[in-house]
Each structure stands twice: as C-alpha cells, then as structure tokens.
Design a protein around this motif. Structure first.
Motif, mmCIF file in Angstrom:
data_model
loop_
_atom_site.group_PDB
_atom_site.id
_atom_site.type_symbol
_atom_site.label_atom_id
_atom_site.label_comp_id
_atom_site.label_asym_id
_atom_site.label_seq_id
_atom_site.Cartn_x
_atom_site.Cartn_y
_atom_site.Cartn_z
ATOM 1 N N ALA A 79 10.276 -35.293 32.837
ATOM 2 C CA ALA A 79 9.730 -36.403 33.618
ATOM 3 C C ALA A 79 8.385 -36.020 34.237
ATOM 4 N N ALA A 80 8.270 -34.797 34.728
ATOM 5 C CA ALA A 80 7.007 -34.327 35.315
ATOM 6 C C ALA A 80 5.904 -34.283 34.257
ATOM 7 N N HIS A 81 6.251 -33.886 33.027
ATOM 8 C CA HIS A 81 5.268 -33.879 31.940
ATOM 9 C C HIS A 81 4.800 -35.297 31.619
ATOM 10 N N ARG A 82 5.745 -36.240 31.543
ATOM 11 C CA ARG A 82 5.380 -37.620 31.232
ATOM 12 C C ARG A 82 4.453 -38.207 32.291
ATOM 13 N N GLN A 83 4.711 -37.866 33.551
ATOM 14 C CA GLN A 83 3.898 -38.384 34.653
ATOM 15 C C GLN A 83 2.633 -37.559 34.868
ATOM 16 N N ASP A 84 2.557 -36.399 34.232
ATOM 17 C CA ASP A 84 1.439 -35.466 34.396
ATOM 18 C C ASP A 84 1.234 -35.148 35.877
ATOM 19 N N ARG A 85 2.355 -34.846 36.549
ATOM 20 C CA ARG A 85 2.310 -34.628 37.988
ATOM 21 C C ARG A 85 3.244 -33.497 38.394
#
Length: 121
Positions: free
Chosen positions: A54-60
C-alpha cells in the motif's frame, strides 16, 4: 543500519527497484523489502507486507501498527518517467524543470536538428 542492509538498499535503488525499509520502533530491527520480497532482515508477516504494498502504491512513507509494535515504512520508488514528444522551445524549458523535480525524462523527436545534445544536455 547494518552494512549488509545498506549495501542491499543502495544496490536496489541503483537498479531502480521498488524498495521499502521497514524499521520496527520497539525492537530496532530492520528489514529490506525489494519488489515485495524480504531481502535482508527478519521475515515479515502478511499484514506488514500488505502495508508495504500500500505504501508503494501511494508512494508515501509512514508509520503502521504491526503485531510486533509500531513500524516505520520508508519507501524508495524508482523515479516517475516523463516522455516529452517534440523537442521544441517549450521542451527546452520543461526538461530541466522535470529533471530537477526528480523525473526520468525522455525526449522523442525524429527530427535530427531538434533532438540534439546541444539543446538537451
């Protein structure tokens, strides 16, 4: 940070791989996840791997609660790609700005007189 983890992190970033450094705040353990697979450090449970995805998808980057306590996820995504079609005067201003902003820029123009090293170093 241990040297083997730092070496693996630098190698993954040089290869432009999707990378996440997971730091457990209570235990001070670290795991390196490259393309969804733990490369260095202790194995992670499915909940943490899902949070990494999820962090990768949001780039955050951010913190997440895990069964082992709080953890900080530091995301290292490859740069976004910008393709500029047409090596005209607008592209001459846009390309340096996009490069400065961290984009991987590609200029496409079949005209040899426009897409030159002199115009786009």
């Amino acid at each position: 940070m241990k040297l083997d983890l730092l070496a693996a992190l630098n190698e993954a970033r040089s290869a432009k791989r999707r990378t996440c450094l997971v730091r457990f705040l209570n235990t001070h353990q670290e795991s390196l996840v490259v393309d969804g697979v733990v490369r260095v450090g202790p194995a992670l449970d499915a909940q943490v791997l899902e949070a990494v995805a999820a962090a990768h998808r949001q780039d955050r980057s951010g913190s997440v609660e895990t069964p082992d306590g709080p953890a900080f996820l530091q995301v290292f995504n490859p740069p976004l790609r910008l393709v500029v079609v047409g090596a005209v005067h607008i592209a001459q201003a846009l390309v340096p700005m996009a490069t400065l902003a961290g984009y991987a820029v590609t200029v496409l123009d079949p005209r040899r007189g426009f897409a030159t090293e002199a115009r786009f170093p």
